[in-house]
Design an enzyme around this catalytic site. Structure first.
Site, mmCIF file in Angstrom:
data_model
loop_
_atom_site.group_PDB
_atom_site.id
_atom_site.type_symbol
_atom_site.label_atom_id
_atom_site.label_comp_id
_atom_site.label_asym_id
_atom_site.label_seq_id
_atom_site.Cartn_x
_atom_site.Cartn_y
_atom_site.Cartn_z
ATOM 1 N N LYS A 217 -2.228 -3.080 6.952
ATOM 2 C CA LYS A 217 -3.275 -2.229 6.006
ATOM 3 C C LYS A 217 -4.476 -3.230 5.632
ATOM 4 C CE LYS A 217 -0.833 1.142 7.476
ATOM 5 N NZ LYS A 217 -1.097 1.601 8.740
ATOM 6 N N ASP B 5 6.611 0.376 -2.513
ATOM 7 C CA ASP B 5 5.519 0.078 -1.562
ATOM 8 C C ASP B 5 4.221 0.199 -2.080
ATOM 9 O OD1 ASP B 5 3.663 0.426 0.621
ATOM 10 O OD2 ASP B 5 5.056 1.926 1.933
ATOM 11 N N TYR C 4 6.208 7.373 2.694
ATOM 12 C CA TYR C 4 5.632 7.140 4.064
ATOM 13 C C TYR C 4 6.726 7.694 4.939
ATOM 14 C CZ TYR C 4 4.076 4.662 8.292
ATOM 15 O OH TYR C 4 4.007 4.362 9.549
ATOM 16 N N ARG D 114 12.967 -18.336 14.623
ATOM 17 C CA ARG D 114 12.987 -16.924 13.952
ATOM 18 C C ARG D 114 13.110 -17.082 12.395
ATOM 19 N NH1 ARG D 114 18.130 -15.747 14.495
ATOM 20 N NH2 ARG D 114 18.393 -15.783 16.568
HETATM 21 C C1 LIG Z 1 2.212 3.461 2.698
HETATM 22 C C2 LIG Z 1 2.696 2.833 3.852
HETATM 23 N N1 LIG Z 1 3.773 1.991 4.073
HETATM 24 C C3 LIG Z 1 4.252 1.405 5.263
HETATM 25 C C4 LIG Z 1 3.651 1.565 6.324
HETATM 26 C C5 LIG Z 1 4.270 0.842 7.687
HETATM 27 O O1 LIG Z 1 3.546 0.137 8.023
HETATM 28 P P1 LIG Z 1 3.422 -0.465 9.623
HETATM 29 O O2 LIG Z 1 2.581 0.598 10.303
HETATM 30 O O3 LIG Z 1 2.743 -1.637 9.640
HETATM 31 O O4 LIG Z 1 4.871 -0.260 10.218
HETATM 32 C C6 LIG Z 1 2.311 2.480 6.421
HETATM 33 C C7 LIG Z 1 1.678 2.871 7.772
HETATM 34 O O5 LIG Z 1 0.838 3.597 7.622
HETATM 35 C C8 LIG Z 1 1.988 3.044 5.083
HETATM 36 O O6 LIG Z 1 1.031 3.940 5.125
#
Ligand SMILES: Cc1ncc(COP(=O)(O)O)c(C=O)c1O
Length: 385
Positions: A203, A178, A106, A53
């Site tokens: 992504k 982000d 998000y 972990r």
């Molecule tokens: C801008 C953004 N940040 C974070 C995330 C979250 O990522 P995850 O789906 O891997 O949890 C997303 C998912 O679509 C996103 O579009």
């Protein structure tokens, strides 16, 4: 030797001498890690690996690659982008603290803040994304973190990242962003003085729509808080996902320019179509914060939105149901083109989203751009017909 990003991406984390010449660090399926002697055992936690972990050679390879391209002190992997965001927020928030989150973040990050942080007595406040230096007016003695996202999810405003970061720095408040959309290839948060960068490696980093993965990178001062939070939350990404994340790094600099080129071409074409009311792509002047994109970013990727004139459900359904290449799905950043319909208005509380139209969030994949245009063209004809 100071290496350029493409060289870093190609080799970071690779250790052929340790793996019989293999250039890839294999997925290590490890929970138990044994020690040869009591003296070795006594050194825990000051050993590279002590328990699955807390990190494995596979997570270390991925984290090393990310930290290098981010220009960060260190990075820690998490099982998803959302858990990476939560790690960044929880690392600095305790009961009674105040956090500022951009209003266009998000959606699930917003929900997590409300359902986890607020429930534990953290005061989460949303700020208008285009607030710039005026963010200082929202600072309180207990403000611990300003969280940015640029461009913002669904509506793609690009914040004045520099002005917000400078204001926070002056007030002694940490900043996080982000950076999933641009990746450090097109925007380097650490160079601007941002303390923490989070990415959904699900992504563009992974790039093949087959792995859920997140990562948090930090400067030296913020790192102990981030690492501690990830450890205390029990977050550890799976070995296959980490392997795929590192493999994704190897081609990021080849894939992103392709996404960029096709998205620019298709965006320029879309904005001339009469069914399209507005293009929300940071590299075009019609996008709020386009000037900020020019100032802070060195490129754009394949994800953007368009607002349509048409709002009738049956017409939208006719367009979407007949697509030949684009598929309907919530993700982006993979090899395949995707779109989904969205109405971003309801999720705003700090700043009104004035556009009334129906939006399509589009991800331009690695297919031929002419084929994608033809698919969209036929879709828009169905919409208008
Ligand atoms: C801008 C953004 N940040 C974070 C995330 C979250 O990522 P995850 O789906 O891997 O949890 C997303 C998912 O679509 C996103 O579009």
């Amino acid at each position: 030797m100071k290496k350029k990003p493409n060289t870093i991406l190609t080799h970071a984390g690779s250790k052929p001498a340790e793996y019989h010449g293999a250039v890839n660090v294999p997925p290590h399926r490890m929970s138990t890690i044994v020690f040869n002697t009591y003296a070795e055992f006594e050194k825990v936690p000051n050993v590279p690996f002590s328990y699955g972990r807390a990190g494995t050679p596979t997570s270390a390879a991925f984290e090393e690659g990310i930290a290098q391209i981010e220009g960060a002190y260190r990075s820690v992997s998490t099982p998803s982008g959302l858990s990476a965001i939560l790690t960044a927020l929880l690392a600095f928030a305790k009961q009674g603290d105040h956090l500022l989150l951009t209003d266009n973040c998000y959606g699930p990050a917003r929900k997590t803040s409300e359902e986890v942080l607020r429930r534990f007595g953290v005061d989460v406040e949303y700020y208008p994304p285009m607030i710039g230096a005026d963010i200082a007016k929202l600072f309180r003695p207990n403000t611990k973190l300003v969280f940015m996202e640029a461009p913002g999810s669904l509506t793609f405003e690009v914040q004045d990242i520099g002005a917000i970061t400078d204001a926070a720095k002056k007030a002694g408040i940490r900043t996080a962003i982000d950076n999933s959309w641009a990746t450090p290839l097109f925007f380097r948060p650490m160079d601007l003085g941002i303390d923490i960068s989070v990415m959904a490696a699900t992504k563009y980093i992974g790039g093949h729509s087959d792995a859920m993965l997140g990562v948090v990178s930090a400067n030296e001062d913020s790192w102990p808080h981030i690492k501690r939070a990830a450890l205390m939350l029990g977050l550890c990404a799976g070995s296959e996902e980490l392997y795929l994340g590192t493999r994704g790094l190897r081609t990021l600099h080849v894939r992103l320019p392709h996404h960029q080129k096709s998205a620019l071409e298709i965006g320029a074409w879309l904005q001339q179509q009469k069914a399209v009311k507005r293009l929300l792509h940071p590299a075009f002047p019609s996008c709020p914060g386009h000037e900020n994109w020019k100032k802070y970013f060195t490129g754009s990727t394949g994800t953007f939105s368009v607002i349509l004139h048409e709002t009738r459900r049956e017409k939208i359904a006719k367009m979407l149901d007949g697509m030949q290449i684009f598929r309907m799905g919530f993700s982006w950043g993979g090899f395949e083109s995707l779109l989904f319909p969205e109405q971003p208005k309801p999720s705003r509380t700090a700043s009104a989203w004035e556009e009334t139209g129906f939006s399509l969030r589009i991800h331009i994949g690695l297919e031929d751009a002419e084929d994608l245009k033809a698919d969209l063209d036929a879709g828009l004809k169905r919409l208008e017909g």
